[in-house]
Design a protein around this motif. Structure first.
Motif, PDB file in Angstrom:
ATOM      1  N   ASP A   1      -5.842   9.113   6.565  1.00 60.86           N
ATOM      2  CA  ASP A   1      -6.056  10.143   6.026  1.00 60.86           C
ATOM      3  C   ASP A   1      -5.357  11.078   5.118  1.00 60.86           C
ATOM      4  O   ASP A   1      -5.709  11.293   3.518  1.00 60.86           O
ATOM      5  CB  ASP A   1      -6.857  11.196   6.970  1.00 60.86           C
ATOM      6  CG  ASP A   1      -7.999   9.874   7.959  1.00 60.86           C
ATOM      7  OD1 ASP A   1      -8.846   9.432   7.180  1.00 60.86           O
ATOM      8  OD2 ASP A   1      -7.780  10.713   9.029  1.00 60.86           O
ATOM      9  N   LEU A   2      -4.397  10.945   5.789  1.00 57.91           N
ATOM     10  CA  LEU A   2      -3.737  11.952   4.113  1.00 57.91           C
ATOM     11  C   LEU A   2      -2.987  10.991   3.722  1.00 57.91           C
ATOM     12  O   LEU A   2      -3.017  11.616   2.246  1.00 57.91           O
ATOM     13  CB  LEU A   2      -1.881  12.012   4.668  1.00 57.91           C
ATOM     14  CG  LEU A   2      -1.800  12.833   6.816  1.00 57.91           C
ATOM     15  CD1 LEU A   2      -0.095  13.154   6.981  1.00 57.91           C
ATOM     16  CD2 LEU A   2      -2.161  14.771   6.424  1.00 57.91           C
TER      17      LEU A   2
ATOM     18  N   ALA B   1      -5.618   5.745  15.160  1.00 54.77           N
ATOM     19  CA  ALA B   1      -7.049   5.134  15.391  1.00 54.77           C
ATOM     20  C   ALA B   1      -6.983   4.673  14.295  1.00 54.77           C
ATOM     21  O   ALA B   1      -6.209   4.053  13.625  1.00 54.77           O
ATOM     22  CB  ALA B   1      -7.550   6.072  14.799  1.00 54.77           C
ATOM     23  N   GLU B   2      -7.920   3.157  14.443  1.00 59.34           N
ATOM     24  CA  GLU B   2      -7.804   1.950  14.295  1.00 59.34           C
ATOM     25  C   GLU B   2      -8.605   2.687  12.387  1.00 59.34           C
ATOM     26  O   GLU B   2      -9.592   3.350  11.900  1.00 59.34           O
ATOM     27  CB  GLU B   2      -8.619   1.475  14.403  1.00 59.34           C
ATOM     28  CG  GLU B   2      -8.827  -0.336  13.774  1.00 59.34           C
ATOM     29  CD  GLU B   2      -7.443  -1.397  13.809  1.00 59.34           C
ATOM     30  OE1 GLU B   2      -7.519  -1.915  13.330  1.00 59.34           O
ATOM     31  OE2 GLU B   2      -6.949  -1.167  14.596  1.00 59.34           O
ATOM     32  N   ALA B   3      -8.333   2.027  11.054  1.00 60.70           N
ATOM     33  CA  ALA B   3      -8.673   2.439   9.819  1.00 60.70           C
ATOM     34  C   ALA B   3      -9.659   1.883  10.196  1.00 60.70           C
ATOM     35  O   ALA B   3      -9.982   0.502  10.199  1.00 60.70           O
ATOM     36  CB  ALA B   3      -7.842   2.433   8.784  1.00 60.70           C
ATOM     37  N   THR B   4     -10.501   2.454   9.105  1.00 59.40           N
ATOM     38  CA  THR B   4     -12.596   2.211   8.227  1.00 59.40           C
ATOM     39  C   THR B   4     -11.790   1.330   7.636  1.00 59.40           C
ATOM     40  O   THR B   4     -10.805   1.920   6.764  1.00 59.40           O
ATOM     41  CB  THR B   4     -12.944   2.977   8.705  1.00 59.40           C
ATOM     42  OG1 THR B   4     -12.263   4.379   7.749  1.00 59.40           O
ATOM     43  CG2 THR B   4     -13.008   3.744   9.807  1.00 59.40           C
TER      44      THR B   4
ATOM     45  N   ALA C   1      -9.180   2.011   1.591  1.00 65.26           N
ATOM     46  CA  ALA C   1     -10.349   1.798  -0.048  1.00 65.26           C
ATOM     47  C   ALA C   1     -10.101   3.164  -0.490  1.00 65.26           C
ATOM     48  O   ALA C   1      -9.759   3.569  -0.985  1.00 65.26           O
ATOM     49  CB  ALA C   1     -11.819   2.338   0.359  1.00 65.26           C
ATOM     50  N   ARG C   2     -10.303   5.273   0.432  1.00 69.08           N
ATOM     51  CA  ARG C   2      -9.935   6.175  -0.360  1.00 69.08           C
ATOM     52  C   ARG C   2      -8.321   5.760  -0.271  1.00 69.08           C
ATOM     53  O   ARG C   2      -7.252   5.998  -1.528  1.00 69.08           O
ATOM     54  CB  ARG C   2     -10.317   7.057   0.984  1.00 69.08           C
ATOM     55  CG  ARG C   2     -10.557   8.565   0.195  1.00 69.08           C
ATOM     56  CD  ARG C   2     -11.117   9.496   1.224  1.00 69.08           C
ATOM     57  NE  ARG C   2     -10.848   9.053   2.908  1.00 69.08           N
ATOM     58  CZ  ARG C   2     -11.707   8.676   3.227  1.00 69.08           C
ATOM     59  NH1 ARG C   2     -13.380   8.449   2.705  1.00 69.08           N
ATOM     60  NH2 ARG C   2     -11.878   8.792   4.436  1.00 69.08           N
ATOM     61  N   MET C   3      -7.373   4.876   0.181  1.00 67.69           N
ATOM     62  CA  MET C   3      -6.292   4.960   0.547  1.00 67.69           C
ATOM     63  C   MET C   3      -5.488   4.436  -0.645  1.00 67.69           C
ATOM     64  O   MET C   3      -4.595   4.926  -1.673  1.00 67.69           O
ATOM     65  CB  MET C   3      -5.480   4.414   1.806  1.00 67.69           C
ATOM     66  CG  MET C   3      -3.687   4.209   1.865  1.00 67.69           C
ATOM     67  SD  MET C   3      -3.083   3.170   2.557  1.00 67.69           S
ATOM     68  CE  MET C   3      -3.884   1.674   2.366  1.00 67.69           C
ATOM     69  N   GLU C   4      -6.472   3.170  -1.599  1.00 63.14           N
ATOM     70  CA  GLU C   4      -5.807   2.430  -2.525  1.00 63.14           C
ATOM     71  C   GLU C   4      -5.926   3.057  -3.229  1.00 63.14           C
ATOM     72  O   GLU C   4      -5.006   3.347  -4.414  1.00 63.14           O
ATOM     73  CB  GLU C   4      -6.863   0.984  -2.069  1.00 63.14           C
ATOM     74  CG  GLU C   4      -6.634   0.810  -1.302  1.00 63.14           C
ATOM     75  CD  GLU C   4      -5.330  -0.361  -1.151  1.00 63.14           C
ATOM     76  OE1 GLU C   4      -4.694  -0.448  -2.358  1.00 63.14           O
ATOM     77  OE2 GLU C   4      -4.165  -0.639   0.056  1.00 63.14           O
TER      78      GLU C   4
END
Length: 104
Positions: A37-38, A83-86, A91-94
């Motif tokens: 999320d960061l 936690a496991e990334a959704t 996609a948001r990280m990319e």
């Protein structure tokens, strides 16, 4: 990335170090703030901070730097708090990383 004449460069090193330590301790207490999320929001995470201290001259290896930032071995932190990334988080990280201008 440093801008010419950036007033941040006039900040006393002791003050900058105190602010950095406060940020790291804040993140150590906010396990709900997942690295993914960061990365998705700001384009950096705890692991980036570990990389940055190494870039700044910290002599420890990657594992030691991550332990310093996480406050425990990174594997232990990951087992306890990550936690496991959704697919949405990935996609948001990319997309966020594209805004970093080739650096993070």
């Amino acid at each position: 990335m440093t801008e010419p004449n950036d007033k941040l460069d006039t900040l006393d090193d002791a003050q900058a170090a105190a602010a950095f330590r406060r940020l790291v301790r804040h993140l150590r207490n906010r396990h709900d703030a997942q690295n993914i999320d960061l990365m998705g929001l700001a384009g950096f995470c705890r692991n980036c901070l570990a990389d940055w201290i190494r870039d700044a001259g910290y002599e420890g290896d990657k594992a030691a730097a991550r332990e310093l930032i996480h406050g425990m071995p990174a594997g232990e932190w990951k087992d306890k708090f990550q936690a496991e990334a959704t697919p949405e988080q990935m996609a948001r990280m990319e997309e966020s990383l594209k805004l970093n201008g080739g650096t993070h």
